[in-house]
Design a protein around this motif. Structure first.
Motif, PDB file in Angstrom:
ATOM      1  N   LEU A  11       0.843  -1.194   0.000  1.00 43.02           N
ATOM      2  CA  LEU A  11       0.000   0.000   0.000  1.00 43.02           C
ATOM      3  C   LEU A  11       0.877   1.242   0.000  1.00 43.02           C
ATOM      4  N   ARG A  12       0.439   2.243  -0.741  1.00 40.86           N
ATOM      5  CA  ARG A  12       1.122   3.530  -0.674  1.00 40.86           C
ATOM      6  C   ARG A  12       0.185   4.617  -1.193  1.00 40.86           C
ATOM      7  N   THR A  35      -4.560   6.563  -3.608  1.00 38.40           N
ATOM      8  CA  THR A  35      -4.066   5.359  -2.944  1.00 38.40           C
ATOM      9  C   THR A  35      -3.789   4.293  -3.994  1.00 38.40           C
ATOM     10  N   LEU A  64      -5.935   4.547   3.197  1.00 35.43           N
ATOM     11  CA  LEU A  64      -4.725   3.792   3.486  1.00 35.43           C
ATOM     12  C   LEU A  64      -4.797   3.155   4.870  1.00 35.43           C
ATOM     13  N   ARG A  65      -5.270   3.937   5.854  1.00 33.19           N
ATOM     14  CA  ARG A  65      -5.399   3.389   7.210  1.00 33.19           C
ATOM     15  C   ARG A  65      -6.404   2.249   7.252  1.00 33.19           C
ATOM     16  N   GLU A  68      -4.813  -0.834   5.686  1.00 35.55           N
ATOM     17  CA  GLU A  68      -3.753  -1.369   6.542  1.00 35.55           C
ATOM     18  C   GLU A  68      -4.356  -2.161   7.708  1.00 35.55           C
ATOM     19  N   SER A  69      -5.462  -1.680   8.253  1.00 35.22           N
ATOM     20  CA  SER A  69      -6.113  -2.377   9.369  1.00 35.22           C
ATOM     21  C   SER A  69      -6.700  -3.719   8.944  1.00 35.22           C
ATOM     22  N   ARG A  71      -5.178  -5.700   6.601  1.00 34.37           N
ATOM     23  CA  ARG A  71      -4.111  -6.390   5.876  1.00 34.37           C
ATOM     24  C   ARG A  71      -4.209  -7.909   6.003  1.00 34.37           C
TER      25      ARG A  71
END
Length: 338
Positions: A11-12, A35, A64-65, A68-69, A71
């Motif tokens: 992710l970025r 994103t 993004l957050r 990520e949570s 993943r």
């Protein structure tokens, strides 16, 4: 649709620079954050790019957050249909959905359009957008699109100024297909002043004249120009609830949450007797490519996002003779360059 399990997720966020400020009703954009989701498995890569939905505060930083949570869930394996249940419509789901489409295609050794059950994609006539500005400036920008066959004008709800804008551009481009996008800038009273001018100037489409949540204001309006929903209809559920107020629905992958839902919306809109449009938030060719597949089913195509950027991705979509084309090297095929 297959379940791709045990994938590697990257992710970025990136900040896309616009070549010039871009104005619509209530907003001026100078840059666009996005994103990027990348999925890897067995040497194959799938990618998705999403901008989110700015007017819903669906921002790439939050996207993004969110991803990520999740993943562990995403890397353990998920189908596109399971993704529709896991994440709500919006940018985060769009980025993952498009990455899954490309990964599935590369693992299967076939292009994404074949997975979708469609014929080989063809170049599409696309609109090119002129941001809201002084009438003479908008006319100059319309003339600068020398290859364009269709133009979309951004209006602001300032009815007298908007009328001048439409007239100036029509005078500059007398043979051009023109649509206008009010981005929620109008009310019923002011809209009644604008509509006769749109008819006189040969405008073919009026997009999102009223505020989201105020769709009933359109029920008493004489549809002398077809009216399209953009902000009013984000996803399949809202299409079912609100489609009756409109003639056209503008499907954007960032709004609905990906190509999977976009294709479902296009099919359902047809069943409801609506015409279908595909649009975009500002983005690179990586965002245009999956929308290009959806565009194969659409009556109106608005996929000009990369023309506003300082720099697009390479390879990228191609604009020629008023059309947009997406080479196999861009996205969604075994030949795509990653």
């Amino acid at each position: 649709m297959i379940k791709v399990d045990r994938v590697e997720l990257a992710l970025r966020n990136e900040l896309l620079r616009l070549s010039a400020p871009f104005r619509i009703s209530g907003h001026v954009f100078e840059a666009s954050p996005v994103t990027i989701v990348t999925l890897r498995k067995d040497g194959c890569v799938g990618r998705g790019e999403a901008s989110g939905v700015y007017y819903l505060h669906d921002e790439p930083a939050d996207m993004l957050r969110t991803l990520e949570s999740m993943r562990d869930r995403l890397e353990s394996g998920i189908t596109r249909e399971e993704l529709r249940k896991l994440l709500p419509p919006g940018g985060a789901r769009n980025a993952v959905d498009c990455a899954l489409w490309e990964l599935e295609a590369r693992l299967a050794g076939v292009p994404a359009w074949q997975l979708a059950g469609m014929e080989r994609p063809r170049p599409l006539l696309t609109t090119f957008t002129v941001g809201a500005d002084e009438p003479a400036v908008m006319a100059e920008r319309a003339l600068a699109y020398t290859h364009a066959r269709a133009i979309k004008l951004k209006l602001t709800g300032e009815v007298d100024l908007d009328i001048e804008r439409v007239r100036a551009v029509r005078k500059a481009r007398p043979q051009m297909w023109i649509g206008v996008d009010a981005n929620q800038g109008y009310e019923a009273a002011t809209l009644s002043r604008l509509l006769p001018v749109l008819v006189d100037e040969g405008v073919s489409l009026l997009e999102q004249p009223v505020r989201r949540g105020h769709e009933a204001e359109l029920d008493g309006i004489d549809r002398v120009v077809p009216i399209a929903a953009d902000e009013s209809i984000l996803h399949l559920g809202e299409l079912e609830a609100l489609g009756r107020h409109f003639d056209v629905v503008n499907i954007k992958l960032d709004k609905c949450g990906g190509l999977t839902e976009g294709l479902l919306m296009a099919r359902r809109a047809r069943e409801m007797g609506l015409k279908v449009m595909v649009g975009n938030m500002v983005g690179t060719s990586l965002a245009m490519a999956p929308a290009f597949l959806l565009g194969q089913y659409c009556d109106v195509v608005d996929l000009d996002g990369p023309v506003f950027l300082v720099q697009d991705r390479v390879p990228g979509v191609v604009y020629a003779d008023g059309h947009v084309d997406c080479p196999a090297t861009v996205w969604g095929t075994p030949d795509a360059v990653v």
